[in-house]
Design a protein around this motif. Structure first.
Motif, PDB file in Angstrom:
ATOM      1  N   ALA A 124       3.452   2.099   1.423  1.00  0.00           N
ATOM      2  CA  ALA A 124       2.664   2.572   2.559  1.00  0.00           C
ATOM      3  C   ALA A 124       1.496   3.443   2.123  1.00  0.00           C
ATOM      4  O   ALA A 124       0.484   3.534   2.833  1.00  0.00           O
ATOM      5  CB  ALA A 124       3.557   3.346   3.531  1.00  0.00           C
ATOM      6  N   LEU A 125       1.620   4.083   0.973  1.00  0.00           N
ATOM      7  CA  LEU A 125       0.510   4.872   0.435  1.00  0.00           C
ATOM      8  C   LEU A 125      -0.446   4.007  -0.376  1.00  0.00           C
ATOM      9  O   LEU A 125      -1.672   4.183  -0.308  1.00  0.00           O
ATOM     10  CB  LEU A 125       1.063   6.000  -0.439  1.00  0.00           C
ATOM     11  CG  LEU A 125       0.015   6.902  -1.122  1.00  0.00           C
ATOM     12  CD1 LEU A 125      -0.835   7.634  -0.080  1.00  0.00           C
ATOM     13  CD2 LEU A 125       0.691   7.899  -2.044  1.00  0.00           C
ATOM     14  N   ALA A 126       0.108   3.046  -1.111  1.00  0.00           N
ATOM     15  CA  ALA A 126      -0.718   2.219  -1.990  1.00  0.00           C
ATOM     16  C   ALA A 126      -1.667   1.314  -1.207  1.00  0.00           C
ATOM     17  O   ALA A 126      -2.821   1.118  -1.622  1.00  0.00           O
ATOM     18  CB  ALA A 126       0.184   1.368  -2.893  1.00  0.00           C
ATOM     19  N   TYR A 127      -1.199   0.759  -0.085  1.00  0.00           N
ATOM     20  CA  TYR A 127      -2.033  -0.208   0.649  1.00  0.00           C
ATOM     21  C   TYR A 127      -3.318   0.421   1.192  1.00  0.00           C
ATOM     22  O   TYR A 127      -4.413  -0.107   0.941  1.00  0.00           O
ATOM     23  CB  TYR A 127      -1.211  -0.837   1.772  1.00  0.00           C
ATOM     24  CG  TYR A 127      -1.888  -2.020   2.417  1.00  0.00           C
ATOM     25  CD1 TYR A 127      -2.169  -3.166   1.685  1.00  0.00           C
ATOM     26  CD2 TYR A 127      -2.248  -2.002   3.757  1.00  0.00           C
ATOM     27  CE1 TYR A 127      -2.794  -4.262   2.254  1.00  0.00           C
ATOM     28  CE2 TYR A 127      -2.868  -3.098   4.349  1.00  0.00           C
ATOM     29  CZ  TYR A 127      -3.138  -4.217   3.590  1.00  0.00           C
ATOM     30  OH  TYR A 127      -3.760  -5.302   4.174  1.00  0.00           O
ATOM     31  N   PRO A 128      -3.262   1.533   1.946  1.00  0.00           N
ATOM     32  CA  PRO A 128      -4.523   2.113   2.413  1.00  0.00           C
ATOM     33  C   PRO A 128      -5.390   2.640   1.285  1.00  0.00           C
ATOM     34  O   PRO A 128      -6.619   2.637   1.400  1.00  0.00           O
ATOM     35  CB  PRO A 128      -4.068   3.245   3.351  1.00  0.00           C
ATOM     36  CG  PRO A 128      -2.683   3.563   2.942  1.00  0.00           C
ATOM     37  CD  PRO A 128      -2.094   2.267   2.476  1.00  0.00           C
ATOM     38  N   LEU A 129      -4.768   3.067   0.176  1.00  0.00           N
ATOM     39  CA  LEU A 129      -5.568   3.550  -0.955  1.00  0.00           C
ATOM     40  C   LEU A 129      -6.384   2.418  -1.549  1.00  0.00           C
ATOM     41  O   LEU A 129      -7.588   2.559  -1.793  1.00  0.00           O
ATOM     42  CB  LEU A 129      -4.657   4.170  -2.013  1.00  0.00           C
ATOM     43  CG  LEU A 129      -5.347   4.652  -3.292  1.00  0.00           C
ATOM     44  CD1 LEU A 129      -6.444   5.649  -2.973  1.00  0.00           C
ATOM     45  CD2 LEU A 129      -4.320   5.261  -4.248  1.00  0.00           C
TER      46      LEU A 129
END
Length: 310
Positions: free
Chosen positions: A165-170
């Motif tokens: 969930a953090l990697a995708y928007p980053l």
């Protein structure tokens, strides 16, 4: 704004196939790494053929030139936004029903303000209040799913989804920053073709290839079954190509940090689509009172985003 939200909602519909099919493959004994890596193996030729059909050889050459000018950037963004993201999602499918993973995945909406702040963008504070409801929904769903005593596997599943969930928007925000001028070590890639969604999806897919090759070499999973290959192909078309292109197109239309956060919030609809699909196709049990309340809070956060903007 309404058209942008609609694009995001359509992306959520096609994204929901990811959670349903990944859970189905997990229940059939398929290794999570093949569910992840084969998706991008299928996506690459599909995207190349799509680019060739819509723009001809010149469009393919232009996309490859964009990658060649900034290979480190696209490899980093692809490894984070596609690699770490999808490895986490498929790993979680081995431990939890698809609708639970989809609900926990809504933590990506909470991660967006963190990513924006880390990259020097103003955090949309009026949207932060709405994300509180989404976070509460995630907590309720996981409390119900875990039961009185959470086993180690379920905790690993939650950790995997939260990392994804953090990697995708980053990864997505790195592309947005590059398209809108770049900053620091992020290169400026002033190419209108990045607004279409198809081109950045292709470049991120190419950039993720080294990540998958290294992970396969380290993990050495058993060969995939024919059924897993077919289902992964369906995920690649539905979620990998159609949904990702729609979602990146919606993000490219966003004019400010608030609209970026609102587009990311459309992913809350994945919970509804996933629950309906899993109930009909996999005979999954309906959520209990806590789970239902959690879903209502998560989806309600999206409604608040849209109503506040109007």
């Amino acid at each position: 704004m309404a058209r942008t939200i609609l694009l995001g909602a359509l992306a959520a519909l096609f994204f929901s196939a990811t959670f349903i099919l990944n859970r189905a493959m997990s229940l059939e004994g398929g290794h999570w790494l093949w569910s992840a890596s084969l998706r991008y193996a299928f996506m690459l030729p599909i995207l190349l053929l799509w680019t060739l059909a819509s723009g001809g050889p010149r469009a393919v050459a232009e996309a490859l030139r964009l990658f060649g000018r900034n290979p480190l950037f696209w490899t980093l963004a692809g490894s984070i936004g596609f690699g770490v993201f999808y490895a986490g999602v498929t790993l979680a499918a081995a431990y939890s029903p698809g609708w639970v993973t989809a609900t926990t995945w809504q933590a990506t909406i909470l991660a967006t303000p963190l990513v924006l702040a880390a990259l020097g963008r103003r955090v949309p504070k009026k949207g932060l209040a709405f994300t509180g409801a989404i976070f509460a929904g995630i907590v309720l769903v996981n409390i119900e799913q875990a039961g009185p005593l959470a086993d180690v596997g379920s905790l690993w599943g939650v950790a995997a989804v939260l990392t994804a969930a953090l990697a995708y928007p980053l990864g997505n925000q790195l592309v947005w920053e590059a398209r809108h001028g770049g900053k620091g070590r992020i290169p400026r890639i002033d190419q209108p073709s990045l607004d279409a969604g198809r081109t950045p999806t292709l470049l991120l897919t190419i950039g993720s290839i080294p990540f998958w090759l290294v992970l396969i070499a380290v993990t050495q999973p058993p060969p995939p079954s024919q059924g897993q290959v077919i289902q992964t192909g369906l995920v690649a078309l539905s979620a990998g190509v159609i949904a990702t292109t729609l979602f990146l197109r919606a993000r490219s239309r966003a004019k400010n940090a608030y609209e970026l956060a609102a587009v990311d919030a459309t992913q809350a609809l994945e919970v509804v689509f996933c629950l309906a699909g899993e109930t009909l196709l996999l005979a999954a049990p309906l959520p209990g009172p806590l789970g239902a309340a959690g879903i209502a809070l998560a989806v309600g956060g999206l409604v608040l985003y849209v109503c506040r903007q109007v």
